[in-house]
Design an enzyme around this catalytic site. Structure first.
Site, PDB file in Angstrom:
ATOM      1  N   CYS A  74      -2.250 -21.649 -14.602  1.00 57.49           N
ATOM      2  CA  CYS A  74      -1.723 -21.982 -15.922  1.00 57.49           C
ATOM      3  C   CYS A  74      -0.199 -21.893 -15.822  1.00 57.49           C
ATOM      4  O   CYS A  74       0.337 -20.827 -15.491  1.00 57.49           O
ATOM      5  CB  CYS A  74      -2.265 -20.962 -16.927  1.00 57.49           C
ATOM      6  SG  CYS A  74      -1.589 -21.119 -18.592  1.00 57.49           S
ATOM      7  N   GLU A 115      -9.745 -28.997 -24.499  1.00 55.79           N
ATOM      8  CA  GLU A 115     -10.614 -27.840 -24.749  1.00 55.79           C
ATOM      9  C   GLU A 115     -11.909 -28.257 -25.457  1.00 55.79           C
ATOM     10  O   GLU A 115     -12.940 -27.633 -25.274  1.00 55.79           O
ATOM     11  CB  GLU A 115      -9.877 -26.794 -25.598  1.00 55.79           C
ATOM     12  CG  GLU A 115      -8.881 -25.948 -24.811  1.00 55.79           C
ATOM     13  CD  GLU A 115      -9.536 -25.018 -23.803  1.00 55.79           C
ATOM     14  OE1 GLU A 115     -10.486 -24.324 -24.164  1.00 55.79           O
ATOM     15  OE2 GLU A 115      -9.096 -25.006 -22.645  1.00 55.79           O
ATOM     16  N   ASP A 142      -6.962 -19.247 -16.363  1.00 59.29           N
ATOM     17  CA  ASP A 142      -6.194 -20.170 -17.211  1.00 59.29           C
ATOM     18  C   ASP A 142      -6.469 -19.810 -18.674  1.00 59.29           C
ATOM     19  O   ASP A 142      -7.438 -19.105 -18.979  1.00 59.29           O
ATOM     20  CB  ASP A 142      -6.611 -21.625 -16.950  1.00 59.29           C
ATOM     21  CG  ASP A 142      -5.864 -22.607 -17.861  1.00 59.29           C
ATOM     22  OD1 ASP A 142      -4.616 -22.542 -17.919  1.00 59.29           O
ATOM     23  OD2 ASP A 142      -6.517 -23.421 -18.554  1.00 59.29           O
ATOM     24  N   SER A 143      -5.623 -20.309 -19.553  1.00 55.92           N
ATOM     25  CA  SER A 143      -5.826 -20.088 -20.987  1.00 55.92           C
ATOM     26  C   SER A 143      -7.131 -20.710 -21.470  1.00 55.92           C
ATOM     27  O   SER A 143      -7.578 -20.423 -22.575  1.00 55.92           O
ATOM     28  CB  SER A 143      -4.668 -20.711 -21.763  1.00 55.92           C
ATOM     29  OG  SER A 143      -4.674 -22.111 -21.553  1.00 55.92           O
ATOM     30  N   HIS A 168      -4.108 -28.480 -17.895  1.00 58.16           N
ATOM     31  CA  HIS A 168      -5.096 -29.244 -18.665  1.00 58.16           C
ATOM     32  C   HIS A 168      -4.882 -30.760 -18.480  1.00 58.16           C
ATOM     33  O   HIS A 168      -5.824 -31.538 -18.570  1.00 58.16           O
ATOM     34  CB  HIS A 168      -4.971 -28.936 -20.166  1.00 58.16           C
ATOM     35  CG  HIS A 168      -5.611 -27.649 -20.595  1.00 58.16           C
ATOM     36  ND1 HIS A 168      -5.067 -26.422 -20.298  1.00 58.16           N
ATOM     37  CD2 HIS A 168      -6.729 -27.398 -21.319  1.00 58.16           C
ATOM     38  CE1 HIS A 168      -5.839 -25.475 -20.838  1.00 58.16           C
ATOM     39  NE2 HIS A 168      -6.843 -26.042 -21.460  1.00 58.16           N
ATOM     40  N   CYS A 191       1.206 -28.925 -17.008  1.00 63.90           N
ATOM     41  CA  CYS A 191       0.181 -28.108 -17.671  1.00 63.90           C
ATOM     42  C   CYS A 191      -1.131 -28.466 -16.981  1.00 63.90           C
ATOM     43  O   CYS A 191      -1.417 -29.654 -16.776  1.00 63.90           O
ATOM     44  CB  CYS A 191       0.116 -28.448 -19.160  1.00 63.90           C
ATOM     45  SG  CYS A 191      -1.340 -27.754 -19.990  1.00 63.90           S
TER      46      CYS A 191
HETATM   47  N1  DGL Z   1      -3.178 -24.863 -19.016  1.00 69.23           N
HETATM   48  C1  DGL Z   1      -2.005 -24.220 -19.422  1.00 69.23           C
HETATM   49  C2  DGL Z   1      -0.764 -24.617 -18.654  1.00 69.23           C
HETATM   50  O1  DGL Z   1      -0.875 -24.989 -17.512  1.00 69.23           O
HETATM   51  C3  DGL Z   1      -1.658 -24.035 -20.854  1.00 69.23           C
HETATM   52  C4  DGL Z   1      -2.408 -24.557 -21.936  1.00 69.23           C
HETATM   53  C5  DGL Z   1      -2.241 -23.809 -23.239  1.00 69.23           C
HETATM   54  O2  DGL Z   1      -1.334 -24.112 -24.016  1.00 69.23           O
HETATM   55  O3  DGL Z   1      -3.053 -22.928 -23.435  1.00 69.23           O
HETATM   56  O4  DGL Z   1       0.311 -24.529 -19.137  1.00 69.23           O
END
Ligand code: DGL
Length: 257
Positions: free
Chosen positions: A75, A154, A12-13, A188, A186
């Site tokens: 992600c 984060e 993931d990012s 997160h 997303c």
């Molecule tokens: N966790 C990521 C997603 O599912 C992206 C978050 C980011 O913008 O880095 O889209």
């Protein structure tokens, strides 16, 4: 080494993909996992597609070097930007992506609008328009880009005034709408699910794709005959591009939350 005994790679990012890994560990308790979070370059969701593709390929290379038998792109943003090219490049490794779980939200068949929260890039990509076109004649769907939300997660801020203020502001334009459900597009966002329910009310269903992705991973391992033959609990290793113990501590805290 027998391929069955190799670990599964997760990417993931940043720390968001841990919401998916959490489900995968429940579905596949005896597997070993290697997680790579690219927090140094997060957020991805406001970057352009070429940049996201490049970062995603670098991360996948890292996992390949760790000898993984399958990869989960945990992600939504990286999946929409890079999954087609990844599958063309790594033809011998099953690669599982994640996309906003719109189907289960539509199937709930509740009165009101379906709101999809995701990063701006996810909501601008072809993959998302294809998904939306599939359901837009039967459901009222509203995409809600949430730039800025990933940064809270984060830094480990999952509740409190700041995040509540952010969410209230983001949902202000929808205050007169009847909302049926929220799709968390997303990885997160599941970490702030409690705050969302607090602000929007307990009646609104909040759906994310982590369980579905974990089940899809299991299916892929079975069809490739890659399921581990180990009988004891697997190991989880977490790496992050931020060479900092705090992000590793936060990662384990999120995984065990
Ligand atoms: N966790 C990521 C997603 O599912 C992206 C978050 C980011 O913008 O880095 O889209």
């Amino acid at each position: 080494m027998n391929i069955k005994d190799k670990p599964i790679g997760f990417f993931d990012s940043g720390v968001g993909g841990l919401s998916v890994l959490k489900e995968a560990v429940k579905v596949l308790p005896n597997e070993d996992f290697i997680y790579f979070g690219d927090s140094k370059n997060a957020p991805y969701g406001v970057k352009n597609v070429d940049e996201i593709k490049k970062l995603t390929f670098d991360a996948v290379e890292f996992l390949v070097r760790h000898n993984v038998k399958a990869i989960v792109i945990a992600c939504n943003t990286a999946t929409s930007a890079a999954i087609i090219d990844l599958r063309k490049t790594y033809i011998n490794i099953p690669i599982i992506g994640i996309e906003p779980a719109l189907k289960p939200a539509v199937e709930l068949n509740k009165e009101g609008k379906i709101i999809i929260m995701a990063t701006p890039t996810t909501l601008c990509e072809k993959k998302f328009f294809k998904l939306m076109n599939k359901y837009k004649s039967i459901s009222d769907i509203i995409p809600l880009p949430c730039p800025g939300l990933v940064e809270f997660i984060e830094e480990g801020t999952l509740e409190g005034e700041e995040i509540d203020g952010f969410l209230e502001k983001r949902f202000f334009s929808l205050k007169d709408e009847k909302i049926a459900s929220i799709v968390l597009g997303c990885t997160h966002y599941p970490f702030v699910k409690k705050e969302l329910s607090k602000i929007l009310g307990q009646d609104i269903s909040i759906i994310d794709g982590s369980r579905g992705t974990a089940v899809q991973l299991k299916r892929k391992l079975i069809s490739n005959k890659f399921i581990s033959s180990k009988t004891k609990k697997g190991e989880i290793k977490i790496f992050n591009s931020l060479k900092d113990n705090n992000i590793i501590d936060l990662s384990f805290r999120l995984l065990n939350s």
